[in-house]
Design a protein around this motif. Sequence first.
Motif, PDB file in Angstrom:
ATOM      1  N   SER A   4      36.422  30.239  27.745  1.00 27.27           N
ATOM      2  CA  SER A   4      37.365  31.575  28.224  1.00 27.27           C
ATOM      3  C   SER A   4      38.927  30.107  27.792  1.00 27.27           C
ATOM      4  O   SER A   4      39.036  29.237  28.191  1.00 27.27           O
ATOM      5  CB  SER A   4      37.050  30.853  29.632  1.00 27.27           C
ATOM      6  OG  SER A   4      37.978  31.709  30.055  1.00 27.27           O
ATOM      7  N   LYS A   5      40.132  30.483  27.691  1.00 23.78           N
ATOM      8  CA  LYS A   5      40.742  30.411  27.846  1.00 23.78           C
ATOM      9  C   LYS A   5      42.028  30.476  29.694  1.00 23.78           C
ATOM     10  O   LYS A   5      43.304  30.148  29.262  1.00 23.78           O
ATOM     11  CB  LYS A   5      41.770  31.034  26.815  1.00 23.78           C
ATOM     12  CG  LYS A   5      41.045  30.332  25.385  1.00 23.78           C
ATOM     13  CD  LYS A   5      41.969  29.310  24.986  1.00 23.78           C
ATOM     14  CE  LYS A   5      42.243  29.359  23.132  1.00 23.78           C
ATOM     15  NZ  LYS A   5      41.753  27.733  23.450  1.00 23.78           N
ATOM     16  N   ASP A   6      41.007  30.956  29.817  1.00 23.52           N
ATOM     17  CA  ASP A   6      41.571  31.926  31.085  1.00 23.52           C
ATOM     18  C   ASP A   6      41.541  30.970  32.499  1.00 23.52           C
ATOM     19  O   ASP A   6      40.386  31.323  33.160  1.00 23.52           O
ATOM     20  CB  ASP A   6      40.780  33.498  31.695  1.00 23.52           C
ATOM     21  CG  ASP A   6      41.690  34.027  32.744  1.00 23.52           C
ATOM     22  OD1 ASP A   6      43.091  33.041  33.192  1.00 23.52           O
ATOM     23  OD2 ASP A   6      41.284  34.790  33.112  1.00 23.52           O
ATOM     24  N   GLU A   7      41.971  29.925  32.036  1.00 24.43           N
ATOM     25  CA  GLU A   7      41.581  28.542  33.173  1.00 24.43           C
ATOM     26  C   GLU A   7      41.794  28.609  34.536  1.00 24.43           C
ATOM     27  O   GLU A   7      43.661  29.221  33.659  1.00 24.43           O
ATOM     28  CB  GLU A   7      40.431  27.599  32.453  1.00 24.43           C
ATOM     29  CG  GLU A   7      38.961  27.371  32.052  1.00 24.43           C
ATOM     30  CD  GLU A   7      39.139  26.322  31.078  1.00 24.43           C
ATOM     31  OE1 GLU A   7      39.990  25.614  31.762  1.00 24.43           O
ATOM     32  OE2 GLU A   7      38.573  26.660  30.103  1.00 24.43           O
ATOM     33  N   THR A   9      44.760  26.456  35.866  1.00 24.77           N
ATOM     34  CA  THR A   9      45.532  24.892  35.684  1.00 24.77           C
ATOM     35  C   THR A   9      46.236  24.836  35.810  1.00 24.77           C
ATOM     36  O   THR A   9      47.216  23.935  36.340  1.00 24.77           O
ATOM     37  CB  THR A   9      46.137  25.351  33.950  1.00 24.77           C
ATOM     38  OG1 THR A   9      46.904  26.547  34.113  1.00 24.77           O
ATOM     39  CG2 THR A   9      45.480  25.119  32.567  1.00 24.77           C
ATOM     40  N   ARG A  43      39.172  23.016  41.078  1.00 26.90           N
ATOM     41  CA  ARG A  43      39.046  24.756  41.178  1.00 26.90           C
ATOM     42  C   ARG A  43      39.158  25.208  42.835  1.00 26.90           C
ATOM     43  O   ARG A  43      39.008  26.617  43.053  1.00 26.90           O
ATOM     44  CB  ARG A  43      38.378  25.233  40.678  1.00 26.90           C
ATOM     45  CG  ARG A  43      38.866  25.055  38.698  1.00 26.90           C
ATOM     46  CD  ARG A  43      37.863  25.304  38.271  1.00 26.90           C
ATOM     47  NE  ARG A  43      36.123  25.092  38.248  1.00 26.90           N
ATOM     48  CZ  ARG A  43      35.455  25.276  38.083  1.00 26.90           C
ATOM     49  NH1 ARG A  43      35.481  26.799  37.126  1.00 26.90           N
ATOM     50  NH2 ARG A  43      34.153  25.275  38.425  1.00 26.90           N
ATOM     51  N   TYR A  65      38.364  28.747  42.257  1.00 30.26           N
ATOM     52  CA  TYR A  65      38.652  30.135  41.618  1.00 30.26           C
ATOM     53  C   TYR A  65      37.809  29.711  40.438  1.00 30.26           C
ATOM     54  O   TYR A  65      37.452  29.325  39.775  1.00 30.26           O
ATOM     55  CB  TYR A  65      39.698  29.249  40.509  1.00 30.26           C
ATOM     56  CG  TYR A  65      40.766  30.109  41.800  1.00 30.26           C
ATOM     57  CD1 TYR A  65      41.374  30.247  41.383  1.00 30.26           C
ATOM     58  CD2 TYR A  65      41.923  29.724  42.786  1.00 30.26           C
ATOM     59  CE1 TYR A  65      43.139  31.291  42.079  1.00 30.26           C
ATOM     60  CE2 TYR A  65      42.678  30.040  43.752  1.00 30.26           C
ATOM     61  CZ  TYR A  65      43.328  31.131  42.759  1.00 30.26           C
ATOM     62  OH  TYR A  65      44.137  31.393  44.139  1.00 30.26           O
ATOM     63  N   ASP A  67      38.056  31.429  37.433  1.00 29.10           N
ATOM     64  CA  ASP A  67      39.508  31.612  36.211  1.00 29.10           C
ATOM     65  C   ASP A  67      40.343  32.089  36.932  1.00 29.10           C
ATOM     66  O   ASP A  67      40.606  31.410  38.079  1.00 29.10           O
ATOM     67  CB  ASP A  67      39.582  32.577  35.444  1.00 29.10           C
ATOM     68  CG  ASP A  67      38.862  33.629  35.513  1.00 29.10           C
ATOM     69  OD1 ASP A  67      39.885  34.269  36.620  1.00 29.10           O
ATOM     70  OD2 ASP A  67      37.823  34.976  34.920  1.00 29.10           O
ATOM     71  N   SER A  68      41.142  32.126  36.012  1.00 27.37           N
ATOM     72  CA  SER A  68      43.064  32.083  36.874  1.00 27.37           C
ATOM     73  C   SER A  68      43.264  32.569  37.606  1.00 27.37           C
ATOM     74  O   SER A  68      44.318  33.018  38.129  1.00 27.37           O
ATOM     75  CB  SER A  68      43.665  31.834  35.749  1.00 27.37           C
ATOM     76  OG  SER A  68      43.931  33.409  34.928  1.00 27.37           O
ATOM     77  N   ARG A  69      41.852  33.984  37.568  1.00 25.84           N
ATOM     78  CA  ARG A  69      42.877  34.916  38.881  1.00 25.84           C
ATOM     79  C   ARG A  69      41.399  35.342  39.630  1.00 25.84           C
ATOM     80  O   ARG A  69      41.427  36.208  40.717  1.00 25.84           O
ATOM     81  CB  ARG A  69      42.489  36.286  37.669  1.00 25.84           C
ATOM     82  CG  ARG A  69      44.069  36.638  36.974  1.00 25.84           C
ATOM     83  CD  ARG A  69      44.127  37.991  36.487  1.00 25.84           C
ATOM     84  NE  ARG A  69      43.316  38.027  34.941  1.00 25.84           N
ATOM     85  CZ  ARG A  69      44.035  38.879  34.148  1.00 25.84           C
ATOM     86  NH1 ARG A  69      44.619  39.668  34.216  1.00 25.84           N
ATOM     87  NH2 ARG A  69      43.824  38.191  32.658  1.00 25.84           N
ATOM     88  N   GLU A  70      40.000  34.760  38.975  1.00 26.40           N
ATOM     89  CA  GLU A  70      39.003  36.019  40.134  1.00 26.40           C
ATOM     90  C   GLU A  70      38.843  34.712  41.157  1.00 26.40           C
ATOM     91  O   GLU A  70      38.300  32.737  40.525  1.00 26.40           O
ATOM     92  CB  GLU A  70      38.160  36.054  39.364  1.00 26.40           C
ATOM     93  CG  GLU A  70      36.519  36.956  39.761  1.00 26.40           C
ATOM     94  CD  GLU A  70      35.694  36.914  39.061  1.00 26.40           C
ATOM     95  OE1 GLU A  70      34.579  36.764  39.968  1.00 26.40           O
ATOM     96  OE2 GLU A  70      35.736  36.711  38.020  1.00 26.40           O
ATOM     97  N   HIS A 115      48.049  32.328  36.696  1.00 25.55           N
ATOM     98  CA  HIS A 115      47.787  33.109  36.042  1.00 25.55           C
ATOM     99  C   HIS A 115      48.899  32.616  34.634  1.00 25.55           C
ATOM    100  O   HIS A 115      49.898  33.973  34.673  1.00 25.55           O
ATOM    101  CB  HIS A 115      47.211  34.703  35.699  1.00 25.55           C
ATOM    102  CG  HIS A 115      46.704  35.534  34.548  1.00 25.55           C
ATOM    103  ND1 HIS A 115      45.897  35.315  33.745  1.00 25.55           N
ATOM    104  CD2 HIS A 115      47.182  36.003  33.766  1.00 25.55           C
ATOM    105  CE1 HIS A 115      45.729  35.772  32.649  1.00 25.55           C
ATOM    106  NE2 HIS A 115      45.860  36.625  32.620  1.00 25.55           N
TER     107      HIS A 115
END
Length: 116
Positions: A4-7, A9, A43, A65, A67-70, A115
């Motif tokens: 996933s690119k949605d990590e 950061t 995270r 986290y 990912d960046s949103r969930e 995000h």
Amino acid sequence: MMASKDELTVPKEDLADAWQRMLPERLHGGDKAEVRADGIDDRTLRVHIKTAGHQMLEFDFAVKYVDSREIDIQLTDVEKDGQSVDERTDIMQDLILDYRRHLHETAQALHHYTHS
């Protein structure tokens, strides 16, 4: 399968500071919150909430986290006047549900920050 690119950061200390600013705006008047970065997992945030009034209740949550949103929220402790209490009662479950909602609202309010 692709990673996933949605990590997430955002540096953990910056994330904890953003949560510390945002969460109190979503709590009930008089409730106090302390947010700090987890010492092990970048995270995860540790959230400590003290209820207002004479109840002297304190709740500890681990907010991770995915990912960046969930986020995933785990209740880690509930205390009253420094003693652990049974969180399975209806009253406690209602309070926990309410605080979980505030934690989700805080994460949503910080989407622009987490995000990229």
